[in-house]
Design a protein around this motif. Structure first.
Motif, mmCIF file in Angstrom:
data_model
loop_
_atom_site.group_PDB
_atom_site.id
_atom_site.type_symbol
_atom_site.label_atom_id
_atom_site.label_comp_id
_atom_site.label_asym_id
_atom_site.label_seq_id
_atom_site.Cartn_x
_atom_site.Cartn_y
_atom_site.Cartn_z
ATOM 1 N N MET A 65 0.835 -1.208 0.000
ATOM 2 C CA MET A 65 0.000 0.000 0.000
ATOM 3 C C MET A 65 0.864 1.250 0.000
ATOM 4 O O MET A 65 1.916 1.291 0.639
ATOM 5 C CB MET A 65 -0.852 -0.038 1.272
ATOM 6 N N SER A 67 0.277 5.395 0.596
ATOM 7 C CA SER A 67 -0.668 6.456 0.959
ATOM 8 C C SER A 67 -0.042 7.809 0.615
ATOM 9 O O SER A 67 0.968 8.201 1.195
ATOM 10 C CB SER A 67 -0.979 6.395 2.464
ATOM 11 N N GLN A 87 -1.772 -1.210 -3.666
ATOM 12 C CA GLN A 87 -2.865 -0.248 -3.773
ATOM 13 C C GLN A 87 -2.334 1.147 -3.434
ATOM 14 O O GLN A 87 -1.617 1.325 -2.446
ATOM 15 C CB GLN A 87 -3.976 -0.628 -2.811
ATOM 16 N N THR A 89 -3.314 5.152 -2.648
ATOM 17 C CA THR A 89 -4.392 6.094 -2.296
ATOM 18 C C THR A 89 -3.863 7.519 -2.380
ATOM 19 O O THR A 89 -2.651 7.747 -2.293
ATOM 20 C CB THR A 89 -4.918 5.834 -0.866
ATOM 21 N N THR A 91 -5.433 11.992 -1.827
ATOM 22 C CA THR A 91 -6.397 12.784 -1.031
ATOM 23 C C THR A 91 -7.162 13.766 -1.928
ATOM 24 O O THR A 91 -6.956 14.985 -1.840
ATOM 25 C CB THR A 91 -5.689 13.536 0.121
ATOM 26 N N LEU A 289 -7.045 12.187 5.921
ATOM 27 C CA LEU A 289 -7.425 11.211 4.897
ATOM 28 C C LEU A 289 -6.273 10.248 4.598
ATOM 29 O O LEU A 289 -6.478 9.031 4.480
ATOM 30 C CB LEU A 289 -7.872 11.965 3.633
ATOM 31 N N ASN A 293 -6.479 6.235 5.350
ATOM 32 C CA ASN A 293 -6.180 5.193 4.365
ATOM 33 C C ASN A 293 -5.157 4.200 4.913
ATOM 34 O O ASN A 293 -5.296 2.988 4.746
ATOM 35 C CB ASN A 293 -5.662 5.833 3.066
ATOM 36 N N LEU A 303 -9.839 0.447 1.423
ATOM 37 C CA LEU A 303 -9.178 1.758 1.452
ATOM 38 C C LEU A 303 -10.161 2.828 0.994
ATOM 39 O O LEU A 303 -11.045 2.555 0.165
ATOM 40 C CB LEU A 303 -7.925 1.729 0.579
ATOM 41 N N LEU A 304 -10.019 4.024 1.536
ATOM 42 C CA LEU A 304 -11.060 5.048 1.330
ATOM 43 C C LEU A 304 -10.974 5.742 -0.026
ATOM 44 O O LEU A 304 -11.977 5.916 -0.705
ATOM 45 C CB LEU A 304 -10.950 6.117 2.439
ATOM 46 N N THR A 305 -9.773 6.160 -0.388
ATOM 47 C CA THR A 305 -9.665 6.972 -1.611
ATOM 48 C C THR A 305 -8.529 6.447 -2.490
ATOM 49 O O THR A 305 -7.449 7.049 -2.573
ATOM 50 C CB THR A 305 -9.447 8.471 -1.260
ATOM 51 N N LEU A 306 -8.821 5.322 -3.145
ATOM 52 C CA LEU A 306 -7.854 4.743 -4.090
ATOM 53 C C LEU A 306 -7.723 5.659 -5.295
ATOM 54 O O LEU A 306 -8.704 6.308 -5.711
ATOM 55 C CB LEU A 306 -8.372 3.387 -4.564
ATOM 56 N N GLN A 311 -8.878 1.443 -8.725
ATOM 57 C CA GLN A 311 -10.272 1.192 -8.297
ATOM 58 C C GLN A 311 -10.879 0.010 -9.033
ATOM 59 O O GLN A 311 -10.511 -0.245 -10.176
ATOM 60 C CB GLN A 311 -11.124 2.432 -8.517
#
Ligand code: 8YV
Length: 311
Positions: A65, A67, A87, A89, A91, A289, A293, A303-306, A311
């Motif tokens: 991941m 972020s 993945q 992410t 903001t 944010l 994540n 995860l909140l905001t890929l 996605q």
């Protein structure tokens, strides 16, 4: 799962404090224990400074991941990350208004020459002569290169200044009430102010080139709140020097923060230090944010905001 996280760049102090409470943080230039390379499962960094290429990923085989603090992630080799099932992410949304506010601020600053006026008053020059006349903003034509979230937020603000808005992008948007031009040059030729709001990266590199600047012309003003890489900066400096455009408002540059000193001598440019999202409120929201994540990853939650590619 161990909570070993590597920093891709420096992050704001308040975010660092939060990260330190939860994670074992590493800086890859200072990893002495070779086991750390296998322990790290996540990276975190600031969008405009975070660089991740294949070589770095190969050094950290268990990273799953990344972020990013920021909407832009042009420093990340997304294809390489995806090949490894990583993945990524970012903001988005939380910074849209601030970046659009700054774009309007730059339009007003260079059009009405606000920083130059301030200098004029401070220098005591007002007693000897009136300030030079400036350029009107209300009712002029705004060209938006890239009508995404930020481009639309700029258009919304410009509409309150009765500006006629047109745009260019990969394709016309069916729901956009503005005139579409298929190329940046055509848009520039029909704009008083040309603002660029596209993501950075290979697809947009140098898209604002000498030809686009020539089309903008000697009365045109160029605004960049996106990425320095989207403009051929050599061509931009030349156009500002020989006044083949009227001026520019720039928040982003090649090789930040070591910007080309030729900019300092130019009177027809307003320069800001990559300040688009730089308010207390928004930087906090971006950090929240990015941290959320990271937490979701370690909690094995979605995860909140890929980024769109993941996605
Ligand atoms: C930076 C930005 O992340 O979101 C982006 O893509 O460019 C900014 O918000 C921020 O300025 C930190 O450098």
């Amino acid at each position: 799962m161990s909570k070993d996280v590597m920093l891709l760049s420096s992050v704001p102090t308040f975010m660092m404090n939060d990260l330190q409470q939860e994670y074992v943080l590493h800086d890859h230039a200072h990893i002495l224990d070779p086991e750390v390379f296998t322990k790290v499962t996540a990276f975190v960094g600031v969008g405009s400074a975070a660089k991740v290429d294949r070589n770095l990923l190969a050094m950290f085989p268990n990273v799953k991941m990344i972020s990013i603090f920021g909407v832009g992630y042009d420093g990340i080799d997304v294809a390489a990350a995806k090949e490894r099932g990583i993945q990524v992410t970012h903001t988005p949304d939380v910074l849209t208004d601030d970046v659009a506010d700054l774009a309007m601020g730059l339009i007003l600053s260079i059009g009405r020459r606000i920083p130059q006026s301030d200098k004029f008053v401070r220098n005591g020059d007002w007693v000897s002569e009136p300030f030079t006349m400036t350029r009107k903003v209300t009712g002029t034509r705004l060209g938006v290169v890239g009508l995404g979230r930020i481009g639309q937020a700029i258009a919304k603000r410009a509409a309150a200044f009765d500006m006629t808005i047109a745009y260019t992008g990969r394709r016309a948007k069916t729901n956009a009430p503005f005139r579409y031009y298929p190329t940046a040059s055509e848009l520039a030729a029909n704009s008083d102010y040309l603002v660029v709001a596209v993501p950075g990266g290979d697809d947009t590199k140098n898209m604002i080139n000498a030809q686009v600047l020539k089309a903008l012309g000697p009365k045109g003003i160029f605004i960049n709140i996106a990425r320095g890489s989207v403009v051929d900066q050599t061509a931009l400096i030349q156009a500002l020097k020989d006044k083949s455009i009227a001026g520019a408002g720039l928040d982003v540059f090649w090789d930040e923060p070591n910007i080309d000193p030729q900019f300092f001598k130019l009177q027809n440019v307003v320069l800001t230090p990559h300040n688009g999202s730089n308010t207390h409120e928004t930087r906090r929201a971006m950090a929240d944010l990015a941290l959320a994540n990271l937490k979701a990853f370690f909690d094995e939650q979605p995860l909140l905001t890929l980024i769109p590619e993941c996605q």
